[in-house]
Design a protein around this motif. Structure first.
Motif, PDB file in Angstrom:
ATOM      1  N   GLU A 107       0.836  -1.192   0.000  1.00  0.00           N
ATOM      2  CA  GLU A 107       0.000   0.000   0.000  1.00  0.00           C
ATOM      3  C   GLU A 107       0.880   1.255   0.000  1.00  0.00           C
ATOM      4  OE1 GLU A 107      -3.307   0.510  -0.169  1.00  0.00           O
ATOM      5  OE2 GLU A 107      -3.511  -1.634  -0.559  1.00  0.00           O
ATOM      6  N   PRO A 108       0.527   2.267  -0.799  1.00  0.00           N
ATOM      7  CA  PRO A 108       1.302   3.519  -0.791  1.00  0.00           C
ATOM      8  C   PRO A 108       1.297   4.156   0.596  1.00  0.00           C
ATOM      9  CG  PRO A 108      -0.171   3.435  -2.687  1.00  0.00           C
ATOM     10  CD  PRO A 108      -0.560   2.290  -1.800  1.00  0.00           C
ATOM     11  N   THR A 109       2.395   4.794   0.938  1.00  0.00           N
ATOM     12  CA  THR A 109       2.521   5.495   2.212  1.00  0.00           C
ATOM     13  C   THR A 109       2.584   6.990   1.950  1.00  0.00           C
ATOM     14  OG1 THR A 109       3.721   3.645   3.211  1.00  0.00           O
ATOM     15  CG2 THR A 109       3.919   5.790   4.286  1.00  0.00           C
ATOM     16  N   LYS A 110       1.648   7.726   2.543  1.00  0.00           N
ATOM     17  CA  LYS A 110       1.632   9.176   2.368  1.00  0.00           C
ATOM     18  C   LYS A 110       2.623   9.802   3.337  1.00  0.00           C
ATOM     19  CE  LYS A 110      -1.580  13.020   1.856  1.00  0.00           C
ATOM     20  NZ  LYS A 110      -3.005  13.439   1.924  1.00  0.00           N
ATOM     21  N   SER A 115       2.945  14.055  -1.219  1.00  0.00           N
ATOM     22  CA  SER A 115       4.058  13.166  -1.546  1.00  0.00           C
ATOM     23  C   SER A 115       3.802  11.783  -0.961  1.00  0.00           C
ATOM     24  CB  SER A 115       5.384  13.730  -1.024  1.00  0.00           C
ATOM     25  OG  SER A 115       5.366  13.836   0.379  1.00  0.00           O
ATOM     26  N   TYR A 116       4.296  10.780  -1.670  1.00  0.00           N
ATOM     27  CA  TYR A 116       4.082   9.387  -1.283  1.00  0.00           C
ATOM     28  C   TYR A 116       5.364   8.590  -1.480  1.00  0.00           C
ATOM     29  CZ  TYR A 116      -0.998  10.209  -1.548  1.00  0.00           C
ATOM     30  OH  TYR A 116      -2.270  10.684  -1.360  1.00  0.00           O
ATOM     31  N   ASP A 117       5.492   7.519  -0.692  1.00  0.00           N
ATOM     32  CA  ASP A 117       6.476   6.470  -0.931  1.00  0.00           C
ATOM     33  C   ASP A 117       5.707   5.211  -1.298  1.00  0.00           C
ATOM     34  OD1 ASP A 117       8.637   8.063  -0.372  1.00  0.00           O
ATOM     35  OD2 ASP A 117       8.930   7.316   1.671  1.00  0.00           O
ATOM     36  N   VAL A 118       6.142   4.541  -2.353  1.00  0.00           N
ATOM     37  CA  VAL A 118       5.520   3.276  -2.740  1.00  0.00           C
ATOM     38  C   VAL A 118       6.608   2.213  -2.807  1.00  0.00           C
ATOM     39  CG1 VAL A 118       3.634   4.379  -3.991  1.00  0.00           C
ATOM     40  CG2 VAL A 118       5.727   3.806  -5.209  1.00  0.00           C
TER      41      VAL A 118
END
Length: 249
Positions: A107-110, A115-118
């Protein structure tokens, strides 16, 4: 002295009176009956139309606001972050790399408002040679670089069998992790190595790296293994965290 007779409107007797309407007559009519008076039904209808207009306007504003907020959250075009699109793009390219068996997305991390980390886990055939594994990791790093951007950072963990290596858009940092994992795997008593980052967030910072050494060693043997692993790891990533774990099987 001449006195105006009643009803003559100030006109002198015998003088012709003008039949043209004066300014007030032209503006308002000759009598109060010329001003239209709305009936209660007309006033009620007008009020209802105004109320409906207010409700419709409020609804339109609400829809626009929801659309704008949703666009910022999910990404629009090439301006706002699109984490799922970045994951899909990386997965599509990674899945075509020779030696890759499957790609699983997390799951993507906001990380902030926009901005996100995937991150993905990429399973690689364990029968590949060292040169083939290096080529796979390099290709995955290039894919992460291509898919990153617009507020989205793409990372992956390459599962190479006994080795697990963190992959990022930084090819140099990724190469160091792979080389270190191989170096630590060569220590006597080590059965596997995971060289990536901690649980907080993916990162290429040296101190943010977490290296897990799998070994059956215990007691003094474990201490000797971890001392050597720590020395070699800190030579590459100063401040990195070293952990030990029993093999999964």
């Amino acid at each position: 002295m001449t006195v105006d007779e009643p009803g003559t409107g100030g006109a002198r007797p015998g003088w012709p009176q003008s039949t043209e309407a004066d300014d007030l007559d032209r503006a308002f009519g000759p009598g109060t009956e010329s001003v239209a008076v709305r009936t209660p039904r007309q006033r009620l209808g007008r009020g209802a139309l105004i109320a409906i207009g207010v409700v419709v306007t409020a609804g339109v504003i609400a829809v626009v606001l929801v659309t704008i907020i949703g666009s910022v959250q999910n990404g629009v075009g090439g301006v706002f972050p699109r984490p799922q699109a970045a994951l899909d793009r990386f997965g599509s390219v990674a899945g075509e790399v020779d030696g890759v068996q499957r790609v699983r997305d997390d799951e993507p991390t906001k990380t902030s408002f926009a901005s996100y980390d995937v991150q993905s886990t990429v399973a690689v055939a364990p029968t590949l040679s060292d040169a083939e594994r290096t080529a796979v990791v390099d290709a995955l790093s290039d894919a992460a670089d291509d898919a990153s951007g617009n507020g989205v950072r793409v990372f992956a963990v390459a599962d190479l069998g006994v080795l697990e290596v963190g992959v990022s858009a930084d090819g140099e940092a990724t190469g160091k992790r792979l080389a270190l994992a191989r170096q630590l795997d060569a220590i006597g008593g080590v059965t596997g190595v995971r060289c990536s980052w901690g649980d907080d967030a993916p990162s290429d910072e040296a101190a943010a790296q977490t290296i897990t050494v799998e070994t059956h060693g215990t007691g003094n043997a474990l201490g000797a293994i971890m001392a050597k692993a720590t020395q070699e790891a800190h030579a590459v990533f100063p401040g990195a965290t070293l952990e030990s774990a029993a093999p999964a099987s």
